[in-house]
Design an enzyme around this catalytic site. Sequence first.
Site, PDB file in Angstrom:
ATOM      1  CB  CYS A  62     -14.891   3.250 -29.415  1.00 43.07           C
ATOM      2  SG  CYS A  62     -14.062   3.075 -30.979  1.00 43.07           S
ATOM      3  CD  GLU A  63     -15.727   2.377 -23.328  1.00 50.23           C
ATOM      4  OE1 GLU A  63     -16.353   3.156 -22.590  1.00 50.23           O
ATOM      5  OE2 GLU A  63     -16.107   1.233 -23.596  1.00 50.23           O
ATOM      6  N   PRO A  89       4.605  -5.382  -0.602  1.00 53.86           N
ATOM      7  CG  PRO A  89       6.861  -4.866  -0.939  1.00 53.86           C
ATOM      8  CD  PRO A  89       5.951  -5.797  -0.165  1.00 53.86           C
ATOM      9  N   GLY A  90       3.800  -3.788  -3.704  1.00 56.30           N
ATOM     10  CA  GLY A  90       3.761  -3.975  -5.152  1.00 56.30           C
ATOM     11  C   GLY A  90       4.261  -2.701  -5.801  1.00 56.30           C
ATOM     12  N   GLY A 114       0.755  -1.242   0.000  1.00 56.22           N
ATOM     13  CA  GLY A 114       0.000   0.000   0.000  1.00 56.22           C
ATOM     14  C   GLY A 114       0.783   1.288   0.000  1.00 56.22           C
TER      15      GLY A 114
HETATM   16  N1  LLP Z   1      -1.429  -7.121  -0.573  1.00 55.61           N
HETATM   17  C1  LLP Z   1      -2.740  -7.235  -0.881  1.00 55.61           C
HETATM   18  C2  LLP Z   1      -3.556  -8.196  -0.137  1.00 55.61           C
HETATM   19  C3  LLP Z   1      -3.289  -6.448  -1.892  1.00 55.61           C
HETATM   20  O1  LLP Z   1      -4.583  -6.557  -2.194  1.00 55.61           O
HETATM   21  C4  LLP Z   1      -2.466  -5.532  -2.594  1.00 55.61           C
HETATM   22  C5  LLP Z   1      -3.014  -4.682  -3.657  1.00 55.61           C
HETATM   23  C6  LLP Z   1      -1.101  -5.449  -2.255  1.00 55.61           C
HETATM   24  C7  LLP Z   1      -0.618  -6.264  -1.228  1.00 55.61           C
HETATM   25  C8  LLP Z   1      -0.129  -4.543  -2.936  1.00 55.61           C
HETATM   26  O2  LLP Z   1      -0.441  -3.192  -2.757  1.00 55.61           O
HETATM   27  P1  LLP Z   1       0.570  -2.054  -3.290  1.00 55.61           P
HETATM   28  O3  LLP Z   1       1.835  -2.122  -2.460  1.00 55.61           O
HETATM   29  O4  LLP Z   1       0.858  -2.324  -4.704  1.00 55.61           O
HETATM   30  O5  LLP Z   1      -0.179  -0.797  -3.080  1.00 55.61           O
HETATM   31  N2  LLP Z   1      -4.978  -1.430  -9.503  1.00 55.61           N
HETATM   32  C9  LLP Z   1      -4.796  -0.433  -8.475  1.00 55.61           C
HETATM   33  C10 LLP Z   1      -4.145  -0.991  -7.243  1.00 55.61           C
HETATM   34  C11 LLP Z   1      -4.927  -2.145  -6.648  1.00 55.61           C
HETATM   35  C12 LLP Z   1      -4.223  -2.776  -5.496  1.00 55.61           C
HETATM   36  C13 LLP Z   1      -4.901  -4.023  -5.072  1.00 55.61           C
HETATM   37  N3  LLP Z   1      -4.253  -4.696  -3.986  1.00 55.61           N
HETATM   38  C14 LLP Z   1      -4.007   0.741  -9.062  1.00 55.61           C
HETATM   39  O6  LLP Z   1      -3.640   0.702 -10.229  1.00 55.61           O
HETATM   40  O7  LLP Z   1      -3.798   1.725  -8.365  1.00 55.61           O
END
Ligand code: LLP
Length: 427
Positions: free
Chosen positions: A356-357, A287-288, A249
């Site tokens: 087309c949106e 983390p993503g 997050g």
């Molecule tokens: N852990 C869980 C259980 C999650 O659901 C998520 C993201 C993460 C970790 C990783 O979160 P991060 O560190 O990346 O914030 N598509 C959206 C983001 C959706 C995130 C969903 N869950 C966007 O493009 O902003």
Amino acid sequence: MTGEALFPGPHFSRVNGDLHLGGVKLSDLAEKYGTPLYVYDFDRIRSRARHLAKELHAVNERSRAFFAVKALSNLSALKALHSEGLGMDVVSGGEIERCLATGINARDIVFSGVAKSRDEISLGVRVGIGCFNIESPHEVDLLIASLGQAGKKARVALRINPDVDGKTHEKINTGLAETKFGLNPTLAMTVARKILQHPCLILSGVSSHIGSQIFDLQTFRDAGHEVREFAKNLLELGAPIDHIDMGGGLGVAHRPGELDNAPTFKAWVDAVKTSLPNRDTALHLEPGRSIVADSGVLLTRVIEVKSGDSKKFALVDAGMTELLRPALYDAYHRIEHVARETTDNDQRYDVVGPVCETSCWLGEDEPLPGLSSGDVLAILTSGAYGMTMASNYNTRAKPAELAIEQSSVRLIRKQETLSSLWELERF
Ligand code: LLP
């Protein structure tokens, strides 16, 4: 201008006007591989992963990051991150299979996600997932049934819903009681008692994930407080809690002006470590975005420039099919011309895609040097949730992906062929 560092970081530079990523001239890549095209700086990804691992080790030796595969799931990216010591956080059977295809041991995988199916749980049991993050009583039943059949044991963590506002976009805010995620602490306690009665389940952790693109660290402290209190209760019940998983997050800067406010890994770890019930408990994170977002760009070519009544539109060859974030979350991504620097007297363009949106846009009122057909633009900070959310809408083939490492370029995914898009269809 030679080699001056740019937003979002020193991995970008301009050399004689040309935008470079990881030392490689982006216009050359657009020329050679075509557009739309995703390009990632793997040195940057690796250094982000190492940086976070170092902060986590400072908490204690067993603390660890598990990369959220949904952010960037290309096998080469997963391989690079795993080689830096990160485990993987998955939310589907597909993501488990991706990790296995990368050569990652299932013990290094945490299985998160709401609504895991029977088949996905059985797959997790069969391959020996490191920990199941439980989000419902039903999952526990499925897990017990599957473990019983296989004669195996599994480690589980309970994901609680701390009812905390992550103060982020409503579509990616997951810690409020009104959302579908996690278990409220009362239900979680009932589920915990059930887990403790089953010898095939080891209640080893508590987890939480309050949302994505979060800047306000107090929200993590608030969630951490709920998690710690819950973990203490479990310890009193005799649960062998050995880790706390505070999810992912952490937000990243999308504008130069946000760089100073964007929380560092150190500040994040300091905030989330307040969740630990005691000093020996390992701290896990998922983390993503914060690992991969700023390492990636989407390159797109201007098809034509068209004047509307009050606006100039740059019509480009990428759109919501390649980068959904602007359409879905009104997300801002800074846009740079790959061959010319933006200056104060630049024109303003709505950068829009071919789908087309009306929502198929990439930039609104974006300052850019005078554009003409054939110019290439770089959509910055697209390394996370870019390619993984791409679609084939309008029967568009997904783009190729490239990795830059030590200044050399590797094709890590070919562009889809059009015929593959209807290959599974039958008359
Ligand atoms: N852990 C869980 C259980 C999650 O659901 C998520 C993201 C993460 C970790 C990783 O979160 P991060 O560190 O990346 O914030 N598509 C959206 C983001 C959706 C995130 C969903 N869950 C966007 O493009 O902003």
